[in-house]
Design an enzyme around this catalytic site. Structure first.
Site, PDB file in Angstrom:
ATOM      1  N   GLY A 265      19.096 -66.602  18.907  1.00  0.00           N
ATOM      2  CA  GLY A 265      19.869 -65.458  18.432  1.00  0.00           C
ATOM      3  C   GLY A 265      20.969 -65.129  19.420  1.00  0.00           C
ATOM      4  O   GLY A 265      21.150 -65.817  20.431  1.00  0.00           O
ATOM      5  N   VAL A 266      21.689 -64.079  19.110  1.00  0.00           N
ATOM      6  CA  VAL A 266      22.832 -63.697  19.923  1.00  0.00           C
ATOM      7  C   VAL A 266      22.419 -62.545  20.836  1.00  0.00           C
ATOM      8  O   VAL A 266      21.518 -61.784  20.518  1.00  0.00           O
ATOM      9  CB  VAL A 266      23.985 -63.258  18.993  1.00  0.00           C
ATOM     10  CG1 VAL A 266      25.194 -62.838  19.805  1.00  0.00           C
ATOM     11  CG2 VAL A 266      24.343 -64.388  18.049  1.00  0.00           C
ATOM     12  N   GLY A 267      23.076 -62.405  21.986  1.00  0.00           N
ATOM     13  CA  GLY A 267      22.838 -61.234  22.828  1.00  0.00           C
ATOM     14  C   GLY A 267      22.337 -61.603  24.199  1.00  0.00           C
ATOM     15  O   GLY A 267      22.274 -62.779  24.565  1.00  0.00           O
ATOM     16  N   GLU A 290      23.208 -70.903  15.045  1.00  0.00           N
ATOM     17  CA  GLU A 290      24.352 -70.302  14.362  1.00  0.00           C
ATOM     18  C   GLU A 290      25.553 -70.207  15.289  1.00  0.00           C
ATOM     19  O   GLU A 290      26.645 -70.641  14.985  1.00  0.00           O
ATOM     20  CB  GLU A 290      24.009 -68.861  13.950  1.00  0.00           C
ATOM     21  CG  GLU A 290      23.005 -68.729  12.866  1.00  0.00           C
ATOM     22  CD  GLU A 290      22.637 -67.267  12.667  1.00  0.00           C
ATOM     23  OE1 GLU A 290      21.980 -66.968  11.666  1.00  0.00           O
ATOM     24  OE2 GLU A 290      22.991 -66.415  13.493  1.00  0.00           O
ATOM     25  N   ILE A 360      13.610 -55.711  17.169  1.00  0.00           N
ATOM     26  CA  ILE A 360      13.749 -54.307  17.560  1.00  0.00           C
ATOM     27  C   ILE A 360      12.371 -53.771  17.947  1.00  0.00           C
ATOM     28  O   ILE A 360      12.205 -53.127  18.959  1.00  0.00           O
ATOM     29  CB  ILE A 360      14.358 -53.466  16.415  1.00  0.00           C
ATOM     30  CG1 ILE A 360      15.822 -53.866  16.205  1.00  0.00           C
ATOM     31  CG2 ILE A 360      14.231 -51.973  16.711  1.00  0.00           C
ATOM     32  CD1 ILE A 360      16.503 -53.178  15.034  1.00  0.00           C
TER      33      ILE A 360
END
Lengths: 499, 499
Positions: A265-267, A290, A360
């Site tokens: 994922g991103v971040g 992605e 989250i």
């Protein structure tokens, strides 16, 4: 502004060159407008700004489809101008998020691999205008995308009209990095022939009937890329737990020595995990994901990673410079595909992708919330996390064990929104430790997650909930006290702390 | 009991013929035992009964893996004898369900297409013994399965020892109906070449090293098949709404005239929907599903359906007789595949399967609970519903609008367990009507589901919750009052009615 023959190769289209304001006039009230862009990368900028300006003065509201999140020039200006009715499928912009959470914009949160085929099946209406950022237009009208592919192929295919933002800030050397393959609709769909991360299966441009190109807008405005925070202690620990887990899987013979293709994922956590791989013993790594961010450049530079496939390149400002300065090196090692392929279940399952995404919150039984704050407010959307998680060889979710300076536990009795179910989540990792849930029943999972992942400040309270649930509901399959399942969330909403 | 040379073709295996009791002695305490069987069909019976008898007298507890649900001779006797530690991946038997919900057995509820590869990846431990019901054993040791394929190929491949229950109640003519294809593990997996429902891509038996065959038990005990209730008014209305919806999709050009391959869950609603297709205008139908039940025979007989692919044939008692009496007709029209193929995301998405599954409850935002009663007690498991739903061309969930004589609303403010998220559910249908959720935001979905699907007795209360949630949480993306989200469930648990 003049345009070179390398950028606009079909000379008959020259008379379609116009200002952004003129192009924006092609947009009518109520239209469905679909744009390029995937994570703030490769999205149109000038025309959206011009549409926003119109919307401030006249009644102009549109539905906006994109690949994924886009920059403030698009999501920000349009939402602040109240120009959006509906938005699909993902966003990360503060202005649009506020509009979504105050009922001004209807947001539809879709799996990123589902959207393109839903459009082709006719489930999301007819696209009136596609606005695509491009590096060049070919002699045959074909569009050479910029730093992202996203949904642009299906948007160009299905739109009635196409507006091109020809962006000279992107080097022409991007041409050849893309690999555009479009599956046919059922019942005529064939196996997608991709069997290796470094394989190319399509053309290097988006086919486009030149008659559909209604406007060409010239620009050299850069993507508003995002800075990355330096790796903090929490992310570093998460990365260490993960790499230890992967090493152990190799030892046990459940993963090859060079692992299997990685998705991330991103971040900041994702960035830390990838950076951690730099110092790991793994060699010959592959990336099937992605978004390609700075840490992937590091891995490619080091030789530890041999190939990276994604649907967008989204570096930091320094990263972008580095990318363009060494583009000949990266061209050999990076492939950009449509999100229908980068996120395709068929390919993800076939390649055996190791999926690493952020949560989250996670509950004691292994359900994951990746979209909603306190059960009601949209954060960004599910993005591609569902595409990868459900079809992964190993599906991993990472989160710090706490948020808001320790007032929120990211491990909760019951997540306030479920995006990934207990059936899909194999591994949960926080800075506290890693819980391997494979083959565990819900009650076994609860003990493992509380023990390994919860923050010491919340461990006892979680065990207390679990034990009380068993007392009240009995040793059922999934003990819960429905009256108290969200009590941590409601307490936080009232008192600013979960326990 | 004597066995013919057609049933046992490798004569050297003759000395492996033994009683069920002798075969059961191969099972040791703590072993992982994996059996054939998918919905009460094609599962071993004699050896499990013999294991149960041992377990009643001595300390003998095993972990049990199957394809899906199996008959009482297996799940029932073993759970009543306290012989099970853990059970994966699906069950429908009352005794085992009670044991799961009282903490006596740990149950792991997996997507049916995920389990076989998780076993091959080594994620679920080493299988000690596989017990497989078969029609015949070939000259090369290959096993000809009975009325289901399920996970038998991977169990035979991965088990240390294999016990065969050679069941003469099944006609030898079953041979040739199966199509056994086994994907390789990543990174060596290739595209699964299936592109049409009627296509065969593998062999018609399960390869087996004869040295692994440790016991052969002869039997002619039939599967304990389940009677089907006659179609009731509620199911009939659901079927009518669904067929009207499909007709409209054809009219709108979003489906071909002969639809796309249909998948249907098991049970009375599914049966009614399939029966409804008999009187529909559709021709040339195809079935790509898990379980082939009586209504599929009707459709094949009528000529309306041209091919049916599944992983098991599970008819009623009359249906079984009919199946065997006309087996030459059905052999041409039915293909039985491993559940790794029948439920494979790659194939489901490629073929564009229309997925129709049943829900226990659906919430106003479109999340579906298909496994848990009042959030804590396991019903059957997710089965293949997730494999099909997530990858379907159109994903549909059906449920009566109420249960327990109208005391329970199957449309609730928030489902008490999420198995299928809002991102995956396209259509919800009850006897009241059908809600088409494609392209709708959560708040738009809520209005549609309450209006079209809720029972009149609960409509106002649902709207009241929705409006109150907006009042309290604001027009957020997904308005909820977390304190009251499960108040309908807790009221039912206390007072026996939801409102």
């Amino acid at each position: 502004m003049n345009i070179s023959k390398e950028r606009l190769r079909l000379q008959s289209l020259k008379d379609k060159i116009m200002t952004a304001e003129e192009a924006a006039n092609l947009i009518k009230d109520g239209m469905i407008v679909a744009t390029s862009g995937f994570t703030p990368s490769g999205y149109p900028k000038e025309v959206p700004i011009a549409i926003s300006k119109r919307a401030e003065k006249e009644n102009l509201k549109i539905t906006l489809y994109t690949g994924a999140s886009v920059g403030d020039e698009l999501d920000g200006t349009l939402s602040r101008a109240n120009a959006l009715i509906k938005r699909i499928p993902y966003q990360t912009n503060e202005s649009i998020r506020n509009a979504i959470n105050s009922g001004k914009i209807e947001f539809v949160d879709l799996h990123l691999s589902h959207m393109p085929q839903m459009i082709r099946y006719g489930f999301l209406g007819k696209i009136d205008v596609a606005i695509i950022e491009a590096v060049a237009i070919r002699e045959d009208g074909g569009v050479v995308p910029a730093t992202s592919v996203g949904n642009s192929p299906v948007f160009v295919e299905m739109a009635e009209k196409v507006i091109i933002e020809l962006n000279e800030s992107h080097p022409l050397e991007l041409e050849g990095m893309h690999d555009i393959y479009t599956p046919k609709n059922p019942p005529n769909r064939k196996p997608i022939p991709l069997t290796k991360v470094d394989q190319r299966i399509g053309g290097n441009y988006i086919p486009c009937n030149p008659d559909k190109i209604a406007a060409i807008v010239l620009t050299n405005r850069k993507d508003s890329v995002r800075p990355l925070a330096p790796v903090d202690e929490t992310s570093k620990k998460i990365s260490e737990h993960l790499i230890e887990f992967l090493e152990n899987e190799v030892k046990k013979g459940r993963l090859p020595k060079n692992l299997l293709p990685l998705q991330s994922g991103v971040g900041n956590i994702a960035n830390a995990v990838l950076k951690g791989l730099l110092d790991s013993p793994f060699e010959g790594l592959e990336f099937y994901s992605e978004v390609i961010q700075d840490a992937v450049f590091d891995l490619l530079d080091s030789g530890k990673m041999v190939i990276a496939s994604g649907t967008s390149v989204t570096p930091s400002e320094e990263g972008l410079e580095r990318f363009y300065q060494n583009i000949d090196f990266y061209r050999e090692r990076i492939i950009l595909r449509p999100q229908e392929i980068s996120n395709n279940p068929e390919i993800i399952r076939r390649l055996g992708v190791i999926a690493m995404n952020t949560a989250i919150e996670v509950d004691i039984y292994g359900h994951v919330n990746s979209t909603h704050i306190m059960g009601t407010k949209m954060m960004n959307g599910i993005g591609g996390s569902g595409d990868f998680t459900r079809n992964a060889y190993i599906s991993i979710f990472a989160t710090p064990s706490t948020a808001k300076n320790g007032l929120i536990s990211c491990i909760v009795p019951m997540v306030s929104h479920v995006d990934h179910t207990e059936h899909d989540v194999m591994v949960v990792v926080t800075e506290q430790g890693l819980a391997d849930l494979r083959g565990l029943s819900p009650k076994e999972r609860a003990k493992e997650i509380i023990k390994k992942c919860a923050h010491p400040d919340f461990k006892d309270a979680l065990m207390e909930y679990f034990n009380k649930a068993i007392e009240k509901a009995g040793l059922t399959h999934t003990p819960h006290i429905l009256e108290e399942a969200f009590s941590w969330h409601t307490k936080f909403l009232k008192e600013g702390r979960m326990i």
